[in-house]
Design an enzyme around this catalytic site. Structure first.
Site, PDB file in Angstrom:
ATOM      1  N   LYS A   1      75.464  79.520  52.895  1.00  0.00           N
ATOM      2  CA  LYS A   1      75.946  78.149  52.669  1.00  0.00           C
ATOM      3  C   LYS A   1      75.341  77.641  51.370  1.00  0.00           C
ATOM      4  CE  LYS A   1      74.498  74.382  55.177  1.00  0.00           C
ATOM      5  NZ  LYS A   1      73.887  73.551  54.112  1.00  0.00           N
TER       6      LYS A   1
ATOM      7  N   GLU B   1      75.381  74.025  48.586  1.00  0.00           N
ATOM      8  CA  GLU B   1      75.727  72.607  48.460  1.00  0.00           C
ATOM      9  C   GLU B   1      76.507  72.362  47.170  1.00  0.00           C
ATOM     10  OE1 GLU B   1      72.292  70.077  48.970  1.00  0.00           O
ATOM     11  OE2 GLU B   1      71.742  71.051  50.855  1.00  0.00           O
TER      12      GLU B   1
ATOM     13  N   ASP C   1      71.235  79.354  54.432  1.00  0.00           N
ATOM     14  CA  ASP C   1      71.327  78.429  53.291  1.00  0.00           C
ATOM     15  C   ASP C   1      70.807  79.084  52.018  1.00  0.00           C
ATOM     16  OD1 ASP C   1      72.491  75.909  53.449  1.00  0.00           O
ATOM     17  OD2 ASP C   1      70.752  75.014  54.458  1.00  0.00           O
TER      18      ASP C   1
ATOM     19  N   ASP D   1      68.033  75.178  55.047  1.00  0.00           N
ATOM     20  CA  ASP D   1      66.845  74.978  54.204  1.00  0.00           C
ATOM     21  C   ASP D   1      66.072  73.736  54.659  1.00  0.00           C
ATOM     22  OD1 ASP D   1      68.618  73.088  53.276  1.00  0.00           O
ATOM     23  OD2 ASP D   1      68.379  73.580  51.148  1.00  0.00           O
ATOM     24  N   SER D   2      66.603  73.040  55.675  1.00  0.00           N
ATOM     25  CA  SER D   2      65.845  71.973  56.333  1.00  0.00           C
ATOM     26  C   SER D   2      64.544  72.531  56.915  1.00  0.00           C
ATOM     27  CB  SER D   2      66.677  71.332  57.448  1.00  0.00           C
ATOM     28  OG  SER D   2      67.222  72.329  58.291  1.00  0.00           O
TER      29      SER D   2
ATOM     30  N   GLU E   1      78.318  66.029  55.444  1.00  0.00           N
ATOM     31  CA  GLU E   1      77.096  65.360  55.933  1.00  0.00           C
ATOM     32  C   GLU E   1      77.060  63.888  55.509  1.00  0.00           C
ATOM     33  OE1 GLU E   1      73.374  67.380  55.210  1.00  0.00           O
ATOM     34  OE2 GLU E   1      72.210  65.641  55.890  1.00  0.00           O
TER      35      GLU E   1
HETATM   36  O1  KIV Z   1      69.551  72.615  56.023  1.00  0.00           O
HETATM   37  C1  KIV Z   1      70.198  72.234  57.013  1.00  0.00           C
HETATM   38  O2  KIV Z   1      69.725  72.226  58.150  1.00  0.00           O
HETATM   39  C2  KIV Z   1      71.568  71.796  56.787  1.00  0.00           C
HETATM   40  C3  KIV Z   1      72.267  71.100  57.913  1.00  0.00           C
HETATM   41  C4  KIV Z   1      71.638  69.809  58.173  1.00  0.00           C
HETATM   42  C5  KIV Z   1      73.721  71.009  57.699  1.00  0.00           C
HETATM   43  O3  KIV Z   1      72.090  71.967  55.740  1.00  0.00           O
END
Ligand code: KIV
Length: 290
Positions: free
Chosen positions: A136, A138, A106, A67-68, A205
């Site tokens: 994924k 959090e 994510d 989600d980055s 992280e």
């Molecule tokens: O969103 C993302 O890119 C991430 C990584 C930095 C682990 O969660």
């Protein structure tokens, strides 16, 4: 549905992958750590587009549609505004561009925290729309029940502890975690809770090295570090960060190249050639057939 589209080798701008490799699976990734030891560290990078996936695929074990992308692609101030639809669209593109890596998508903020049922609905939507193998999310202990619920219903989950960017408003910033005893204990117990719940891997992280080591030793599934030292079972970075696309990156990023500089130089040349009319040249110009 997005997965009905495949990369068409006759229309794709990229060369077809010469020998499509067999795709890795989530159980294979999990089994890379045996009795606490990962002989060959796991390689993961973020990918958001089909072409990027094509270029990274053969070199990685996992591609993370992080989600980055909110910050990297959309110029948003954080990952908070990222939507399920954004993740689905980019996830489908990355699956289309890859043959080998496990693709993990994510779960964006607000799509899974309310209940395990909400998480199942969002995660199943992402897997159906993208063809990815896993999601994924959090959070640690608070998410353990959800991880177990998803896993038992056919959705593999990667956890994410330590510095969790979706919680930036609670954490107060993006600084490294685990410097106090209480923070350190919480990171280890969060990772343990995810491991016990059936997570196949856990991202750690922005965590000080001793706590990354303690976490990696404490859990059975592989840890994937980002700003968590070389002692994790694998590593992940945001691809644009390691390629040198941005001036400002976290301290833990190693810039392997200067892609931004390369783009600027190339575009400067293009602009000059347009202005002095040397582009397009004869090779790029159509003439009537004789
Ligand atoms: O969103 C993302 O890119 C991430 C990584 C930095 C682990 O969660």
């Amino acid at each position: 549905m997005s997965t009905t589209f495949q990369l068409d080798t006759s229309t794709s701008r990229a060369n077809p992958t010469p020998a499509p490799m067999k795709r890795l699976t989530v159980p294979k990734i999990r089994r890379r750590k045996v009795d606490g030891v990962t002989e060959e560290p796991l390689v993961m990078l973020t990918a958001y587009t089909a072409r990027q996936a094509q270029l990274l695929d053969a070199h990685c074990d996992m591609l993370l549609v992080g989600d980055s992308l909110g910050q990297v692609i959309y110029g948003l101030p954080s990952t908070i505004p990222v939507t399920l639809e954004m993740m689905a669209n980019h996830g489908a593109a990355v699956v289309r561009g890859s043959y080998h890596s496990v693709v993990v998508v994510d779960m964006p903020f607000g799509s899974y925290e309310a209940s395990k049922e909400q998480a199942f609905e969002s995660a199943s939507y992402l897997l159906k729309e993208t063809g990815a193998a896993a999601v994924k999310l959090e959070g640690g202990e608070a998410m353990a029940e959800t991880v177990e619920f998803l896993n038992k219903r056919g959705i593999p989950v990667m956890g994410h502890v330590g510095l969790t960017p979706q919680a930036v408003n609670v954490l107060g910033g993006y600084m490294a975690r685990g410097r106090s005893d209480s923070e350190a204990d919480k990171i280890v117990s969060d990772a343990k809770a995810l491991d016990d719940a059936g997570a196949f891997a856990v991202v750690i992280e922005g965590v000080v090295e001793p706590i990354a080591i303690a976490t990696t030793e404490a859990i059975g599934c592989p840890t994937i570090g980002i700003g968590a030292s070389a002692k994790c079972d694998g590593q992940v970075l945001v691809t644009e960060d390691m390629l040198g696309m941005f001036e400002r990156v976290p301290r833990f990023v190693k810039k392997y190249d200067d892609i931004a500089g390369m783009i600027e130089k190339t575009v400067e040349t293009y602009a000059e050639e347009v202005r002095d009319r040397s582009f397009p040249g004869p090779e790029q110009t159509y003439q009537p057939k004789k």
